[in-house]
Design a protein around this motif. Structure first.
Motif, PDB file in Angstrom:
ATOM      1  N   ILE A   1       0.727  -1.240   0.083  1.00 17.96           N
ATOM      2  CA  ILE A   1      -0.141  -0.018   0.168  1.00 17.96           C
ATOM      3  C   ILE A   1       0.777   1.316  -0.016  1.00 17.96           C
ATOM      4  O   ILE A   1       1.816   1.305   0.936  1.00 17.96           O
ATOM      5  CB  ILE A   1      -0.688  -0.041   1.177  1.00 17.96           C
ATOM      6  CG1 ILE A   1      -1.841  -1.216   1.230  1.00 17.96           C
ATOM      7  CG2 ILE A   1      -1.684   1.365   1.284  1.00 17.96           C
ATOM      8  CD1 ILE A   1      -2.346  -1.323   2.694  1.00 17.96           C
ATOM      9  N   SER A   2       0.668   2.094  -0.872  1.00 18.41           N
ATOM     10  CA  SER A   2       1.468   3.516  -0.907  1.00 18.41           C
ATOM     11  C   SER A   2       0.564   4.505  -1.164  1.00 18.41           C
ATOM     12  O   SER A   2      -0.428   4.419  -1.854  1.00 18.41           O
ATOM     13  CB  SER A   2       2.439   3.274  -2.400  1.00 18.41           C
ATOM     14  OG  SER A   2       1.822   3.377  -3.222  1.00 18.41           O
TER      15      SER A   2
ATOM     16  N   ILE B   1      -4.034   6.574  -3.674  1.00 20.44           N
ATOM     17  CA  ILE B   1      -3.644   5.288  -3.001  1.00 20.44           C
ATOM     18  C   ILE B   1      -3.316   3.923  -3.956  1.00 20.44           C
ATOM     19  O   ILE B   1      -4.165   4.078  -4.875  1.00 20.44           O
ATOM     20  CB  ILE B   1      -4.647   4.672  -1.954  1.00 20.44           C
ATOM     21  CG1 ILE B   1      -4.827   5.740  -0.857  1.00 20.44           C
ATOM     22  CG2 ILE B   1      -3.938   3.605  -1.222  1.00 20.44           C
ATOM     23  CD1 ILE B   1      -5.944   5.364  -0.083  1.00 20.44           C
ATOM     24  N   LYS B   2      -2.169   3.656  -4.255  1.00 26.20           N
ATOM     25  CA  LYS B   2      -1.809   2.295  -4.807  1.00 26.20           C
ATOM     26  C   LYS B   2      -1.874   1.222  -3.808  1.00 26.20           C
ATOM     27  O   LYS B   2      -1.214   1.368  -2.825  1.00 26.20           O
ATOM     28  CB  LYS B   2      -0.659   2.465  -5.578  1.00 26.20           C
ATOM     29  CG  LYS B   2      -0.478   3.318  -6.829  1.00 26.20           C
ATOM     30  CD  LYS B   2       0.761   3.588  -7.473  1.00 26.20           C
ATOM     31  CE  LYS B   2       1.106   4.584  -8.209  1.00 26.20           C
ATOM     32  NZ  LYS B   2       2.272   4.507  -8.899  1.00 26.20           N
TER      33      LYS B   2
ATOM     34  N   VAL C   1     -14.900   5.444  -4.748  1.00 26.34           N
ATOM     35  CA  VAL C   1     -13.553   5.841  -4.447  1.00 26.34           C
ATOM     36  C   VAL C   1     -12.239   5.128  -5.436  1.00 26.34           C
ATOM     37  O   VAL C   1     -11.234   5.763  -5.431  1.00 26.34           O
ATOM     38  CB  VAL C   1     -12.908   5.813  -2.961  1.00 26.34           C
ATOM     39  CG1 VAL C   1     -13.754   6.504  -2.113  1.00 26.34           C
ATOM     40  CG2 VAL C   1     -13.052   4.338  -2.715  1.00 26.34           C
ATOM     41  N   LEU C   2     -12.727   4.304  -6.340  1.00 24.18           N
ATOM     42  CA  LEU C   2     -11.729   3.467  -7.264  1.00 24.18           C
ATOM     43  C   LEU C   2     -11.583   4.413  -8.499  1.00 24.18           C
ATOM     44  O   LEU C   2     -12.502   4.933  -9.107  1.00 24.18           O
ATOM     45  CB  LEU C   2     -12.223   2.100  -7.440  1.00 24.18           C
ATOM     46  CG  LEU C   2     -11.336   1.437  -8.510  1.00 24.18           C
ATOM     47  CD1 LEU C   2     -10.355   0.904  -7.905  1.00 24.18           C
ATOM     48  CD2 LEU C   2     -12.129   0.389  -9.356  1.00 24.18           C
ATOM     49  N   VAL C   3     -10.506   4.640  -8.933  1.00 22.10           N
ATOM     50  CA  VAL C   3     -10.029   5.361 -10.154  1.00 22.10           C
ATOM     51  C   VAL C   3      -9.859   4.356 -11.149  1.00 22.10           C
ATOM     52  O   VAL C   3     -10.330   4.447 -12.138  1.00 22.10           O
ATOM     53  CB  VAL C   3      -8.628   6.164  -9.875  1.00 22.10           C
ATOM     54  CG1 VAL C   3      -8.205   6.786 -11.283  1.00 22.10           C
ATOM     55  CG2 VAL C   3      -8.888   7.208  -8.925  1.00 22.10           C
TER      56      VAL C   3
ATOM     57  N   ARG D   1      -5.877   1.500  -7.750  1.00 20.63           N
ATOM     58  CA  ARG D   1      -5.806   2.751  -7.369  1.00 20.63           C
ATOM     59  C   ARG D   1      -6.961   3.627  -6.863  1.00 20.63           C
ATOM     60  O   ARG D   1      -8.129   3.649  -7.793  1.00 20.63           O
ATOM     61  CB  ARG D   1      -4.797   3.608  -8.489  1.00 20.63           C
ATOM     62  CG  ARG D   1      -3.653   2.863  -8.751  1.00 20.63           C
ATOM     63  CD  ARG D   1      -2.802   3.499  -9.808  1.00 20.63           C
ATOM     64  NE  ARG D   1      -3.094   3.030 -11.369  1.00 20.63           N
ATOM     65  CZ  ARG D   1      -2.835   1.848 -12.007  1.00 20.63           C
ATOM     66  NH1 ARG D   1      -2.036   1.124 -11.131  1.00 20.63           N
ATOM     67  NH2 ARG D   1      -3.190   1.892 -12.908  1.00 20.63           N
ATOM     68  N   PHE D   2      -6.911   4.221  -5.901  1.00 23.39           N
ATOM     69  CA  PHE D   2      -7.935   4.873  -5.388  1.00 23.39           C
ATOM     70  C   PHE D   2      -7.778   6.289  -5.129  1.00 23.39           C
ATOM     71  O   PHE D   2      -6.561   6.732  -5.019  1.00 23.39           O
ATOM     72  CB  PHE D   2      -8.386   4.370  -3.768  1.00 23.39           C
ATOM     73  CG  PHE D   2      -8.575   2.941  -3.847  1.00 23.39           C
ATOM     74  CD1 PHE D   2      -9.766   2.480  -3.883  1.00 23.39           C
ATOM     75  CD2 PHE D   2      -7.656   2.016  -3.438  1.00 23.39           C
ATOM     76  CE1 PHE D   2     -10.179   1.211  -4.183  1.00 23.39           C
ATOM     77  CE2 PHE D   2      -7.811   0.771  -3.646  1.00 23.39           C
ATOM     78  CZ  PHE D   2      -9.115   0.214  -3.826  1.00 23.39           C
ATOM     79  N   LYS D   3      -8.806   7.361  -5.236  1.00 20.94           N
ATOM     80  CA  LYS D   3      -8.513   8.769  -4.739  1.00 20.94           C
ATOM     81  C   LYS D   3      -9.461   9.085  -3.690  1.00 20.94           C
ATOM     82  O   LYS D   3     -10.963   8.920  -3.711  1.00 20.94           O
ATOM     83  CB  LYS D   3      -8.927   9.526  -6.195  1.00 20.94           C
ATOM     84  CG  LYS D   3      -8.379  11.134  -5.917  1.00 20.94           C
ATOM     85  CD  LYS D   3      -8.680  11.788  -7.205  1.00 20.94           C
ATOM     86  CE  LYS D   3      -8.539  13.433  -6.884  1.00 20.94           C
ATOM     87  NZ  LYS D   3      -7.063  13.583  -6.340  1.00 20.94           N
ATOM     88  N   LEU D   4      -9.070   9.627  -2.846  1.00 22.37           N
ATOM     89  CA  LEU D   4      -9.911  10.074  -1.689  1.00 22.37           C
ATOM     90  C   LEU D   4      -9.906  11.541  -1.444  1.00 22.37           C
ATOM     91  O   LEU D   4      -9.294  12.188  -2.364  1.00 22.37           O
ATOM     92  CB  LEU D   4      -9.343   9.503  -0.405  1.00 22.37           C
ATOM     93  CG  LEU D   4      -9.203   7.722  -0.315  1.00 22.37           C
ATOM     94  CD1 LEU D   4      -8.949   7.285   0.903  1.00 22.37           C
ATOM     95  CD2 LEU D   4     -10.640   7.202  -0.863  1.00 22.37           C
TER      96      LEU D   4
END
Length: 312
Positions: free
Chosen positions: A88-89, A95-96, A146-148, A187-190
Protein backbone atom coordinates in the motif's frame (compact mmCIF):
# COMPACT_ATOMS: atom_id res chain seq x y z
CA UNK A 1 3.45 -34.42 -16.05
CA UNK A 2 2.01 -30.87 -15.95
CA UNK A 3 2.99 -30.33 -12.31
CA UNK A 4 6.55 -31.49 -12.98
CA UNK A 5 6.76 -29.19 -16.00
CA UNK A 6 5.37 -26.33 -13.91
CA UNK A 7 7.98 -26.81 -11.20
CA UNK A 8 10.79 -26.91 -13.77
CA UNK A 9 9.49 -23.80 -15.53
CA UNK A 10 9.12 -21.80 -12.30
CA UNK A 11 11.84 -23.13 -9.95
CA UNK A 12 11.74 -20.05 -7.71
CA UNK A 13 7.97 -19.84 -7.31
CA UNK A 14 6.38 -20.52 -3.94
CA UNK A 15 4.37 -23.66 -4.75
CA UNK A 16 2.52 -26.22 -2.68
CA UNK A 17 1.06 -29.43 -4.11
CA UNK A 18 -2.17 -31.12 -3.01
CA UNK A 19 -2.53 -28.32 -0.45
CA UNK A 20 -5.77 -28.25 1.63
CA UNK A 21 -7.46 -24.89 1.05
CA UNK A 22 -9.25 -25.10 4.39
CA UNK A 23 -6.04 -23.70 5.86
CA UNK A 24 -6.65 -20.44 3.97
CA UNK A 25 -10.42 -19.87 3.84
CA UNK A 26 -12.33 -17.90 6.46
CA UNK A 27 -14.83 -20.76 6.81
CA UNK A 28 -11.94 -23.17 7.51
CA UNK A 29 -13.37 -25.52 4.89
CA UNK A 30 -12.26 -26.60 1.42
CA UNK A 31 -10.48 -29.49 -0.25
CA UNK A 32 -7.00 -29.58 -1.78
CA UNK A 33 -5.61 -27.60 -4.69
CA UNK A 34 -3.66 -29.60 -7.25
CA UNK A 35 -1.07 -26.85 -7.01
CA UNK A 36 -1.24 -23.66 -4.94
CA UNK A 37 1.08 -20.83 -6.01
CA UNK A 38 1.77 -17.50 -4.30
CA UNK A 39 2.89 -15.11 -7.09
CA UNK A 40 4.61 -11.87 -6.11
CA UNK A 41 4.40 -9.77 -9.27
CA UNK A 42 2.15 -9.12 -12.26
CA UNK A 43 4.87 -10.48 -14.53
CA UNK A 44 4.86 -13.77 -12.64
CA UNK A 45 1.08 -13.98 -12.95
CA UNK A 46 1.28 -13.32 -16.69
CA UNK A 47 3.84 -16.09 -17.13
CA UNK A 48 1.89 -18.57 -15.00
CA UNK A 49 -1.37 -17.87 -16.81
CA UNK A 50 0.25 -18.31 -20.22
CA UNK A 51 1.91 -21.54 -19.10
CA UNK A 52 -1.38 -22.93 -17.79
CA UNK A 53 -3.22 -21.88 -20.94
CA UNK A 54 -0.68 -23.66 -23.13
CA UNK A 55 -1.18 -26.82 -21.08
CA UNK A 56 -4.99 -26.38 -21.13
CA UNK A 57 -5.07 -26.30 -17.33
CA UNK A 58 -7.68 -24.19 -15.45
CA UNK A 59 -6.61 -21.31 -13.23
CA UNK A 60 -8.45 -20.18 -10.10
CA UNK A 61 -7.46 -16.89 -8.44
CA UNK A 62 -7.93 -16.22 -4.73
CA UNK A 63 -7.16 -13.28 -2.51
CA UNK A 64 -7.86 -13.30 1.21
CA UNK A 65 -10.46 -16.09 0.76
CA UNK A 66 -12.91 -14.38 3.09
CA UNK A 67 -16.00 -14.60 0.89
CA UNK A 68 -15.59 -17.97 -0.83
CA UNK A 69 -16.61 -21.58 -0.27
CA UNK A 70 -14.26 -24.11 -1.83
CA UNK A 71 -15.70 -27.54 -2.60
CA UNK A 72 -14.61 -30.37 -0.30
CA UNK A 73 -13.29 -32.10 -3.42
CA UNK A 74 -10.88 -29.24 -3.96
CA UNK A 75 -9.75 -27.46 -7.11
CA UNK A 76 -8.37 -28.81 -10.37
CA UNK A 77 -5.35 -27.22 -12.00
CA UNK A 78 -3.61 -24.11 -10.72
CA UNK A 79 -4.71 -21.92 -7.81
CA UNK A 80 -3.04 -18.52 -7.62
CA UNK A 81 -3.29 -16.93 -4.18
CA UNK A 82 -2.34 -13.26 -4.34
CA UNK A 83 -1.65 -12.63 -0.66
CA UNK A 84 2.04 -11.92 -1.35
CA UNK A 85 1.06 -8.92 -3.49
CA UNK A 86 0.54 -7.00 -0.29
CA UNK A 87 1.63 -3.38 -0.60
CA UNK A 88 0.00 0.00 0.00
CA UNK A 89 1.49 3.35 -0.98
CA UNK A 90 0.26 6.95 -0.82
CA UNK A 91 0.90 10.01 -2.93
CA UNK A 92 -1.15 12.91 -1.67
CA UNK A 93 -4.79 11.81 -1.71
CA UNK A 94 -4.11 8.90 -4.09
CA UNK A 95 -3.50 5.29 -3.04
CA UNK A 96 -1.91 2.34 -4.82
CA UNK A 97 -2.70 -1.07 -3.33
CA UNK A 98 -1.65 -4.54 -4.41
CA UNK A 99 -4.43 -7.02 -5.05
CA UNK A 100 -3.37 -9.11 -2.06
CA UNK A 101 -3.43 -6.27 0.45
CA UNK A 102 -6.38 -6.22 2.84
CA UNK A 103 -8.93 -3.52 2.11
CA UNK A 104 -9.30 -3.04 5.86
CA UNK A 105 -5.60 -2.07 5.99
CA UNK A 106 -6.04 0.36 3.09
CA UNK A 107 -8.95 1.93 4.95
CA UNK A 108 -7.07 2.25 8.23
CA UNK A 109 -3.89 3.61 6.69
CA UNK A 110 -5.93 6.17 4.78
CA UNK A 111 -7.59 7.22 8.02
CA UNK A 112 -4.23 7.59 9.71
CA UNK A 113 -3.35 10.10 6.96
CA UNK A 114 -6.59 12.05 7.43
CA UNK A 115 -7.99 10.85 4.11
CA UNK A 116 -11.74 10.29 3.97
CA UNK A 117 -13.84 8.08 1.70
CA UNK A 118 -12.86 4.56 2.74
CA UNK A 119 -14.15 4.56 6.29
CA UNK A 120 -16.92 2.12 5.30
CA UNK A 121 -14.26 -0.54 4.55
CA UNK A 122 -12.67 -0.48 8.01
CA UNK A 123 -14.31 -3.81 8.86
CA UNK A 124 -14.33 -5.60 5.50
CA UNK A 125 -11.95 -8.58 5.78
CA UNK A 126 -11.40 -9.25 2.08
CA UNK A 127 -8.46 -8.43 -0.16
CA UNK A 128 -8.26 -5.27 -2.25
CA UNK A 129 -8.59 -7.32 -5.43
CA UNK A 130 -11.62 -9.11 -4.05
CA UNK A 131 -13.16 -5.83 -2.91
CA UNK A 132 -12.92 -4.50 -6.47
CA UNK A 133 -14.15 -7.76 -7.98
CA UNK A 134 -17.28 -7.68 -5.80
CA UNK A 135 -17.58 -3.87 -5.59
CA UNK A 136 -17.58 -4.46 -1.84
CA UNK A 137 -19.56 -2.12 0.34
CA UNK A 138 -20.83 -1.55 3.86
CA UNK A 139 -22.60 1.10 5.89
CA UNK A 140 -23.68 3.12 2.88
CA UNK A 141 -20.35 3.18 1.02
CA UNK A 142 -18.84 1.06 -1.74
CA UNK A 143 -15.63 0.68 -3.71
CA UNK A 144 -17.08 2.29 -6.85
CA UNK A 145 -17.16 5.66 -5.07
CA UNK A 146 -13.38 5.88 -4.56
CA UNK A 147 -11.82 3.61 -7.20
CA UNK A 148 -9.97 5.30 -10.07
CA UNK A 149 -8.60 2.35 -12.06
CA UNK A 150 -7.05 -1.10 -11.82
CA UNK A 151 -4.26 -3.04 -13.47
CA UNK A 152 -5.21 -6.54 -14.56
CA UNK A 153 -3.87 -9.64 -16.25
CA UNK A 154 -6.35 -11.08 -18.71
CA UNK A 155 -7.24 -14.75 -19.17
CA UNK A 156 -4.88 -14.72 -22.14
CA UNK A 157 -2.03 -13.43 -19.98
CA UNK A 158 -2.10 -9.82 -21.21
CA UNK A 159 -1.46 -6.86 -18.88
CA UNK A 160 -3.60 -3.73 -19.17
CA UNK A 161 -5.43 -1.01 -17.22
CA UNK A 162 -9.20 -0.62 -16.75
CA UNK A 163 -10.90 2.58 -15.57
CA UNK A 164 -13.66 2.72 -12.98
CA UNK A 165 -16.20 3.56 -15.67
CA UNK A 166 -15.28 0.55 -17.81
CA UNK A 167 -15.73 -1.86 -14.89
CA UNK A 168 -19.52 -1.31 -14.93
CA UNK A 169 -19.61 -1.36 -11.15
CA UNK A 170 -22.99 -2.05 -9.54
CA UNK A 171 -24.29 -3.61 -6.33
CA UNK A 172 -21.85 -6.45 -5.53
CA UNK A 173 -20.89 -6.58 -9.20
CA UNK A 174 -18.07 -5.66 -11.55
CA UNK A 175 -17.42 -6.60 -15.16
CA UNK A 176 -14.51 -8.70 -13.86
CA UNK A 177 -17.08 -11.35 -12.97
CA UNK A 178 -17.74 -11.74 -16.70
CA UNK A 179 -14.28 -11.13 -18.16
CA UNK A 180 -12.23 -13.20 -15.71
CA UNK A 181 -9.49 -10.54 -15.66
CA UNK A 182 -7.21 -10.81 -12.63
CA UNK A 183 -6.77 -7.68 -10.52
CA UNK A 184 -3.11 -7.05 -9.69
CA UNK A 185 -3.27 -3.44 -8.45
CA UNK A 186 -5.99 -0.93 -7.60
CA UNK A 187 -5.71 2.86 -7.42
CA UNK A 188 -8.02 4.99 -5.32
CA UNK A 189 -8.56 8.71 -4.88
CA UNK A 190 -9.82 10.03 -1.55
CA UNK A 191 -10.30 13.50 -0.06
CA UNK A 192 -8.57 15.34 2.75
CA UNK A 193 -10.64 15.19 5.91
CA UNK A 194 -10.57 15.79 9.63
CA UNK A 195 -8.50 13.17 11.45
CA UNK A 196 -10.66 13.06 14.60
CA UNK A 197 -13.89 12.80 12.62
CA UNK A 198 -12.52 9.99 10.46
CA UNK A 199 -11.27 8.04 13.47
CA UNK A 200 -14.57 8.52 15.31
CA UNK A 201 -16.50 7.23 12.30
CA UNK A 202 -14.28 4.19 11.96
CA UNK A 203 -14.54 3.44 15.68
CA UNK A 204 -18.32 3.67 15.47
CA UNK A 205 -18.48 1.33 12.46
CA UNK A 206 -16.08 -1.13 14.10
CA UNK A 207 -18.18 -1.22 17.26
CA UNK A 208 -21.35 -1.77 15.24
CA UNK A 209 -19.74 -4.63 13.34
CA UNK A 210 -18.30 -6.32 16.42
CA UNK A 211 -21.57 -6.04 18.34
CA UNK A 212 -23.79 -7.38 15.54
CA UNK A 213 -21.68 -9.95 13.68
CA UNK A 214 -20.50 -13.38 14.93
CA UNK A 215 -16.81 -12.62 14.52
CA UNK A 216 -15.87 -15.19 17.15
CA UNK A 217 -16.64 -18.01 14.68
CA UNK A 218 -15.24 -18.91 11.25
CA UNK A 219 -17.61 -17.71 8.52
CA UNK A 220 -17.67 -16.37 4.97
CA UNK A 221 -19.30 -13.12 6.05
CA UNK A 222 -22.64 -12.08 4.63
CA UNK A 223 -23.83 -15.06 2.60
CA UNK A 224 -26.56 -13.52 0.43
CA UNK A 225 -27.02 -10.33 -1.52
CA UNK A 226 -29.74 -8.01 -0.25
CA UNK A 227 -32.92 -8.67 -2.26
CA UNK A 228 -34.71 -5.59 -3.50
CA UNK A 229 -37.25 -4.41 -0.95
CA UNK A 230 -36.09 -6.80 1.77
CA UNK A 231 -33.37 -7.41 4.33
CA UNK A 232 -31.89 -10.89 4.12
CA UNK A 233 -31.24 -11.28 7.84
CA UNK A 234 -34.79 -10.27 8.68
CA UNK A 235 -36.27 -12.77 6.21
CA UNK A 236 -34.19 -15.59 7.68
CA UNK A 237 -34.94 -14.52 11.23
CA UNK A 238 -38.70 -14.29 10.62
CA UNK A 239 -38.59 -17.78 9.11
CA UNK A 240 -37.36 -19.04 12.48
CA UNK A 241 -34.12 -20.38 11.04
CA UNK A 242 -31.60 -18.87 13.45
CA UNK A 243 -29.67 -21.62 15.16
CA UNK A 244 -30.58 -24.19 12.51
CA UNK A 245 -27.64 -26.53 12.00
CA UNK A 246 -26.46 -28.85 9.24
CA UNK A 247 -23.34 -30.77 10.22
CA UNK A 248 -20.98 -28.16 11.61
CA UNK A 249 -22.61 -25.22 9.80
CA UNK A 250 -25.10 -23.11 11.71
CA UNK A 251 -27.22 -20.07 10.92
CA UNK A 252 -25.86 -17.57 13.42
CA UNK A 253 -28.03 -16.74 16.40
CA UNK A 254 -26.33 -13.35 16.52
CA UNK A 255 -26.84 -12.35 12.87
CA UNK A 256 -29.15 -14.39 10.65
CA UNK A 257 -27.28 -13.36 7.50
CA UNK A 258 -24.22 -15.34 8.57
CA UNK A 259 -23.52 -19.08 8.44
CA UNK A 260 -20.87 -19.99 11.00
CA UNK A 261 -18.61 -22.99 11.45
CA UNK A 262 -19.36 -24.18 14.98
CA UNK A 263 -16.85 -27.01 14.64
CA UNK A 264 -15.95 -29.49 11.96
CA UNK A 265 -18.13 -27.98 9.22
CA UNK A 266 -17.49 -29.04 5.64
CA UNK A 267 -18.01 -27.04 2.47
CA UNK A 268 -20.86 -29.44 1.68
CA UNK A 269 -22.51 -28.44 4.99
CA UNK A 270 -22.29 -24.80 3.90
CA UNK A 271 -23.65 -25.49 0.41
CA UNK A 272 -26.48 -27.61 1.80
CA UNK A 273 -27.33 -24.83 4.24
CA UNK A 274 -27.36 -22.20 1.50
CA UNK A 275 -29.80 -24.28 -0.56
CA UNK A 276 -31.95 -24.99 2.50
CA UNK A 277 -32.22 -21.26 3.27
CA UNK A 278 -33.01 -20.43 -0.36
CA UNK A 279 -35.73 -23.06 -0.57
CA UNK A 280 -37.27 -22.06 2.78
CA UNK A 281 -37.38 -18.33 2.05
CA UNK A 282 -38.68 -18.86 -1.48
CA UNK A 283 -41.53 -21.04 -0.23
CA UNK A 284 -42.39 -18.66 2.61
CA UNK A 285 -41.86 -15.24 1.05
CA UNK A 286 -41.52 -15.89 -2.70
CA UNK A 287 -38.10 -14.23 -2.54
CA UNK A 288 -35.13 -15.89 -4.22
CA UNK A 289 -31.95 -15.20 -2.26
CA UNK A 290 -28.87 -14.87 -4.44
CA UNK A 291 -25.56 -15.85 -2.85
CA UNK A 292 -22.97 -13.14 -2.40
CA UNK A 293 -20.38 -15.74 -1.41
CA UNK A 294 -18.52 -17.38 -4.30
CA UNK A 295 -18.85 -21.19 -4.46
CA UNK A 296 -15.84 -22.61 -6.27
CA UNK A 297 -14.04 -25.85 -7.04
CA UNK A 298 -14.76 -29.32 -8.33
CA UNK A 299 -18.28 -30.49 -9.01
CA UNK A 300 -20.56 -30.83 -5.99
CA UNK A 301 -23.87 -32.60 -5.52
CA UNK A 302 -25.50 -29.35 -6.69
CA UNK A 303 -23.28 -29.19 -9.79
CA UNK A 304 -21.73 -25.96 -8.55
CA UNK A 305 -18.54 -25.73 -10.54
CA UNK A 306 -16.24 -23.00 -11.78
CA UNK A 307 -13.11 -24.04 -13.57
CA UNK A 308 -12.42 -20.59 -14.97
CA UNK A 309 -11.02 -17.45 -13.43
CA UNK A 310 -12.46 -16.06 -10.24
CA UNK A 311 -11.08 -13.41 -7.92
CA UNK A 312 -11.85 -12.97 -4.23
Amino acid sequence: MFLNDLRRAFPNANMKFNEPLKHYTYTETGGPADVLIFPETAEEIKALVRFANKAHEPVLVLGNSSNVIISDEGVYGVVLMLTEMDYISFEGDEIKAGAGSKIIDVSRQAGDRSLTGLEFACGIPGSTGGAVYMNAGAYGGEISEVLVEIDVVSKAGRFYTISNEDLKLAYRYSDLQESGDIVVEARFKLQAGDYDTIQATMAELTEARESKQPLEYPSCGSVFKRPEGHYTGKLIQEAGLQGYTIGGAQISKKHAGFIINIGGASATDYINMIHFIQETIYKKDNVLLEPEVRILGKRTKYDVVDDGFEHQ
